[in-house]
Design a protein around this motif. Structure first.
Motif, mmCIF file in Angstrom:
data_model
loop_
_atom_site.group_PDB
_atom_site.id
_atom_site.type_symbol
_atom_site.label_atom_id
_atom_site.label_comp_id
_atom_site.label_asym_id
_atom_site.label_seq_id
_atom_site.Cartn_x
_atom_site.Cartn_y
_atom_site.Cartn_z
ATOM 1 N N THR A 227 0.835 -1.201 0.000
ATOM 2 C CA THR A 227 0.000 0.000 0.000
ATOM 3 C C THR A 227 0.870 1.252 0.000
ATOM 4 N N ALA A 228 1.938 1.216 0.767
ATOM 5 C CA ALA A 228 2.875 2.344 0.771
ATOM 6 C C ALA A 228 3.457 2.564 -0.624
ATOM 7 N N LYS A 229 3.819 1.480 -1.296
ATOM 8 C CA LYS A 229 4.368 1.587 -2.645
ATOM 9 C C LYS A 229 3.344 2.164 -3.615
ATOM 10 N N MET A 230 2.078 1.740 -3.482
ATOM 11 C CA MET A 230 1.021 2.255 -4.356
ATOM 12 C C MET A 230 0.807 3.750 -4.163
ATOM 13 N N ASN A 231 1.132 4.243 -2.968
ATOM 14 C CA ASN A 231 0.962 5.666 -2.673
ATOM 15 C C ASN A 231 2.267 6.452 -2.786
ATOM 16 N N ASN A 232 3.264 5.822 -3.429
ATOM 17 C CA ASN A 232 4.540 6.478 -3.724
ATOM 18 C C ASN A 232 5.266 6.973 -2.467
ATOM 19 N N LEU A 233 5.158 6.197 -1.399
ATOM 20 C CA LEU A 233 5.854 6.539 -0.167
ATOM 21 C C LEU A 233 7.223 5.868 -0.113
ATOM 22 N N ASP A 234 8.095 6.430 0.682
ATOM 23 C CA ASP A 234 9.349 5.774 1.028
ATOM 24 C C ASP A 234 8.985 4.647 1.997
ATOM 25 N N VAL A 235 9.033 3.408 1.520
ATOM 26 C CA VAL A 235 8.538 2.278 2.314
ATOM 27 C C VAL A 235 9.302 2.150 3.626
ATOM 28 N N TYR A 236 10.613 2.230 3.559
ATOM 29 C CA TYR A 236 11.412 2.102 4.775
ATOM 30 C C TYR A 236 11.061 3.213 5.766
ATOM 31 N N GLY A 237 10.972 4.427 5.269
ATOM 32 C CA GLY A 237 10.642 5.544 6.135
ATOM 33 C C GLY A 237 9.269 5.395 6.767
ATOM 34 N N TYR A 238 8.313 4.883 5.982
ATOM 35 C CA TYR A 238 6.966 4.707 6.515
ATOM 36 C C TYR A 238 6.939 3.625 7.594
ATOM 37 N N LEU A 239 7.675 2.534 7.377
ATOM 38 C CA LEU A 239 7.734 1.472 8.383
ATOM 39 C C LEU A 239 8.387 1.977 9.676
ATOM 40 N N VAL A 240 9.463 2.745 9.539
ATOM 41 C CA VAL A 240 10.110 3.306 10.721
ATOM 42 C C VAL A 240 9.128 4.202 11.480
ATOM 43 N N TYR A 241 8.376 4.995 10.730
ATOM 44 C CA TYR A 241 7.395 5.893 11.339
ATOM 45 C C TYR A 241 6.333 5.103 12.095
ATOM 46 N N LEU A 242 5.807 4.068 11.480
ATOM 47 C CA LEU A 242 4.770 3.264 12.133
ATOM 48 C C LEU A 242 5.302 2.578 13.390
ATOM 49 N N LEU A 243 6.478 1.989 13.271
ATOM 50 C CA LEU A 243 7.044 1.266 14.411
ATOM 51 C C LEU A 243 7.425 2.206 15.550
ATOM 52 N N SER A 244 7.615 3.459 15.206
ATOM 53 C CA SER A 244 7.914 4.446 16.247
ATOM 54 C C SER A 244 6.648 4.963 16.912
ATOM 55 N N GLU A 245 5.579 5.132 16.119
ATOM 56 C CA GLU A 245 4.370 5.777 16.623
ATOM 57 C C GLU A 245 3.337 4.810 17.197
ATOM 58 N N LEU A 246 3.200 3.641 16.605
ATOM 59 C CA LEU A 246 2.159 2.714 17.063
ATOM 60 C C LEU A 246 2.315 2.306 18.533
ATOM 61 N N PRO A 247 3.530 2.028 19.018
ATOM 62 C CA PRO A 247 3.660 1.648 20.431
ATOM 63 C C PRO A 247 3.168 2.722 21.399
ATOM 64 N N LYS A 248 3.155 3.975 20.950
ATOM 65 C CA LYS A 248 2.715 5.069 21.819
ATOM 66 C C LYS A 248 1.204 5.062 22.034
#
Length: 295
Positions: A227-248
């Motif tokens: 889904t990140a790729k379909m939306n032209n996101l930096d996949v690695y950056g998006y995963l880092v963001y999620l793994l940083s924010e979701l635990p909060k």
């Protein structure tokens, strides 16, 4: 969502409910249409590709579903259905002997290729639904008529490759023609086939899932990445963001908390054992057409 695309592939899971098994399971993928506002890929693990699995995943969807016409898709009666011309072309290609450039199968194959090439030109030239539909009616409809007229003159040998190709085309005629009456639908299911390919390639490396929980985790990870790729996101950056924010957000985050992080699938990825509870329907979270029910 007005139209979606679906495909599936096998996955070996070594244990079910703690018991060793040699039965192959199934990884499904469902994608939003090319012209949908929200671009999303949803992978879902099921024990098989039975009618029950298809019903649980797609049974409530009421838009147009494009697929390879595998039987379980056709039994989803709330959906409209669009068939894949790439599958149809392959069947006629299989019916043409090597290096043969004549004959009934070859003629049908050429007509399909001509029609798909013309549709590709239309999509490359026009972007609005109205313009695409207008030019499909003008240029694609006559080519479809030529193909069906050619098909009516064929009497293939029973059981031959040509017989199977003709039977496939005739039994799915209405579904194969549906794209020509739309400015949104694609003529093939290549969209879903391209989405399932990354999983197939990864499977060559990891070979199997040890447990169903692992298979479900794979579905969640692939959903986020694709889904990140379909939306032209930096996949690695998006995963880092999620793994940083979701635990909060704690163990039971609210929808309001998840919305700022979401590309449309995060709601479905936050809990364990969620894949078999995913539903694909028109009553969706913020119009994404996906919602999930906690087990």
């Amino acid at each position: 969502m007005k139209n979606i695309y679906s495909d599936e592939t096998t996955l070996r899971v070594l244990k079910r409910d703690g018991t060793p098994t040699n039965t192959k399971s199934t990884m499904w993928v469902v994608l939003s249409g090319k012209y949908e506002e929200r671009q999303i890929a949803l992978y879902a693990y099921y024990r098989n590709k039975s009618q029950k699995s298809a019903d649980e995943l797609l049974g409530e969807y009421t838009g147009c579903l494009t697929s390879d016409c595998y039987q379980v898709y056709g039994n989803l009666h709330k959906s409209e259905h669009s068939a894949c011309w790439a599958h149809c072309r392959r069947k006629f290609n299989d019916a043409v002997p090597p290096k043969m450039k004549e004959g009934k199968a070859y003629d049908c194959l050429q007509k399909i290729s001509k029609m798909l090439d013309e549709d590709k030109k239309i999509l490359e030239t026009y972007s609005s639904e109205t313009d695409i539909l207008t030019h499909r009616q003008e240029k694609i409809k006559p080519l479809l008529d030529e193909f069906w007229s050619c098909l009516e003159k064929i009497t293939p040998a029973p059981g031959s490759a040509l017989d199977k190709a003709v039977a496939y085309a005739l039994s799915n005629k209405e579904k194969l023609c549906r794209f020509a009456d739309s400015g949104r639908l694609e003529s093939t299911n290549n969209r879903a086939e391209r989405a399932i390919k990354p999983f197939v390639m990864a499977r060559k490396n990891f070979l199997f899932a040890d447990t169903e929980r692992g298979a479900e985790a794979s579905a969640r990870v692939f959903s986020v990445i694709e889904t990140a790729k379909m939306n032209n996101l930096d996949v690695y950056g998006y995963l880092v963001y999620l793994l940083s924010e979701l635990p909060k957000l704690g163990k039971e985050p609210t929808r309001e908390q998840l919305d700022p992080l979401s590309l449309g699938v995060i709601h479905c990825l936050i809990t364990v054992k969620i894949s078999r509870k995913i539903k694909f329907s028109e009553q969706s979270v913020r119009g994404f057409a996906f919602h999930c029910r906690r087990g």
